[in-house]
Design a protein around this motif. Structure first.
Motif: not given
Length: 182
Positions: A85-92, A97-108
């Protein structure tokens, strides 16, 4: 011999990646840091029958979130055998808060198929990632007699803390053939 092994490994990796093309799941997140724990709420809204509105809140040890820093825009990751899970955003301060993307591991995913799991959706892979599923866990559970679990039941086992040690303790009490639905 080493070259042959490496070539076979690369060939298998290419086949797996072609069989399971990369797909990403996207959503938003909010989080709060308290001590060494980060509570993250992830939300996905898609106008698809299979998704609709999806929301989960989980706690992670701060060390599980690779690259997390307070006070600036950034990318940090949760890396697990099931995917990243790639989280993009900012902590204050302590909140972020921000956006995320998930990329599955196809070997798993291929490992799960080899174990007999069917219909391994990206949603299930995301759940497996969030909850820390691993080959080691699955193999231990299988050795204790739970080979034919549905993927949803496997995820429920992980969420509810059903460990190999817990199952052994139940077996030691004389309860050897307990259905996973009990």
């Amino acid at each position: 011999m080493k070259k042959q092994i490496i070539l076979v490994f690369l060939f298998v990796a290419v086949i797996i990646n072609q069989a399971y093309p990369k797909q990403e799941i996207e959503g938003s997140w909010i989080a709060k840091i308290k001590g060494d724990t980060v509570r993250i709420q992830m939300t996905i809204f898609k106008e698809e029958k299979s998704w609709g509105y999806w929301n989960t809140t989980n706690r992670f040890h701060i060390d599980q979130l690779v690259g997390l820093q307070k006070g600036k825009a950034q990318e940090f990751k949760l890396i697990n055998e099931a995917g990243t899970i790639f989280f993009n955003g900012k902590f204050t301060g302590e909140k972020g808060a921000g956006q995320f993307t998930f990329q599955a591991n196809n070997q798993f995913r291929a490992f799960l198929k080899s174990k007999g799991y069917k219909e391994i959706s990206d949603q299930k892979m995301l759940s497996l990632c969030i909850h820390g599923a691993s080959r080691k866990y699955i193999n231990k559970i299988e050795k204790l007699g739970y080979k034919d679990l549905s993927l949803s039941k496997l995820i429920a086992f992980i969420i509810h803390g059903v460990t190999a040690d817990f199952i052994r303790q139940i077996h030691d009490l004389g309860y050897k053939d307990i259905s996973p639905s009990k």
